[in-house]
Design an enzyme around this catalytic site. Sequence first.
Site, mmCIF file in Angstrom:
data_model
loop_
_atom_site.group_PDB
_atom_site.id
_atom_site.type_symbol
_atom_site.label_atom_id
_atom_site.label_comp_id
_atom_site.label_asym_id
_atom_site.label_seq_id
_atom_site.Cartn_x
_atom_site.Cartn_y
_atom_site.Cartn_z
ATOM 1 N N HIS A 1 1.022 -1.067 -0.003
ATOM 2 C CA HIS A 1 -0.144 0.036 -0.042
ATOM 3 C C HIS A 1 0.718 1.145 -0.063
ATOM 4 C CE1 HIS A 1 -3.973 1.902 1.722
ATOM 5 N NE2 HIS A 1 -3.111 2.734 1.397
ATOM 6 N N LEU A 2 1.098 1.903 -1.095
ATOM 7 C CA LEU A 2 1.659 3.110 -1.185
ATOM 8 C C LEU A 2 2.048 3.979 -0.082
ATOM 9 C CD1 LEU A 2 0.918 4.771 -4.731
ATOM 10 C CD2 LEU A 2 3.055 3.718 -4.048
ATOM 11 N N HIS A 3 2.766 4.325 0.323
ATOM 12 C CA HIS A 3 3.075 5.322 1.445
ATOM 13 C C HIS A 3 4.281 6.441 1.237
ATOM 14 C CE1 HIS A 3 4.698 1.729 2.946
ATOM 15 N NE2 HIS A 3 5.397 2.491 3.488
ATOM 16 N N LEU A 4 4.038 7.522 1.585
ATOM 17 C CA LEU A 4 5.452 8.452 1.614
ATOM 18 C C LEU A 4 5.841 8.554 3.135
ATOM 19 C CD1 LEU A 4 4.682 11.913 -0.268
ATOM 20 C CD2 LEU A 4 6.782 10.353 -0.512
#
Length: 154
Positions: free
Chosen positions: A109-112
Amino acid sequence: MSYVTGDEPAASGCFLCDAAGEADPERLLVVERAERTVTLLNRFPYSSGHVMVAPRRHSDDLAGLSAEEGVALLAATARAISAISEVMQPGGFNVGFNLGRAAGASVDHLHLHVVPRWGGDTNFMPVLADVKVLPEHLEVTARRLREALAGQAG
Ligand SMILES: [Zn+2]
């Protein structure tokens, strides 16, 4: 202290989806839920105030983000940086994605990552070695950031 006793499994199978959902924001260290993004403290921080900013939609495809999601992700990142600056006065920030398991991503799950930095903190290891003292600190930090974020237009 969930960190010490072992984390409960994510209800949805994805801790970022849990954070984006309606579950207890305090237990999940959520500092902001916006229309398209969720921001939470990292339970395994590189430094004090280390947050993750994620689109609420489960996806590991950066190119597949809608324009609105991309703009919202960057805006939420900017709000997090403002709040951390206000609360913790770091000297700078590292901001970035770990894309793929080989690059260190722990969840699909994309995250910065937003990692506040202070002069002289160049080695992560002393911070990690000290991680056992952090659970209460994490909750206090989360509350302070939540308050700072609530003071911004979201
Ligand atoms: Zn997810």
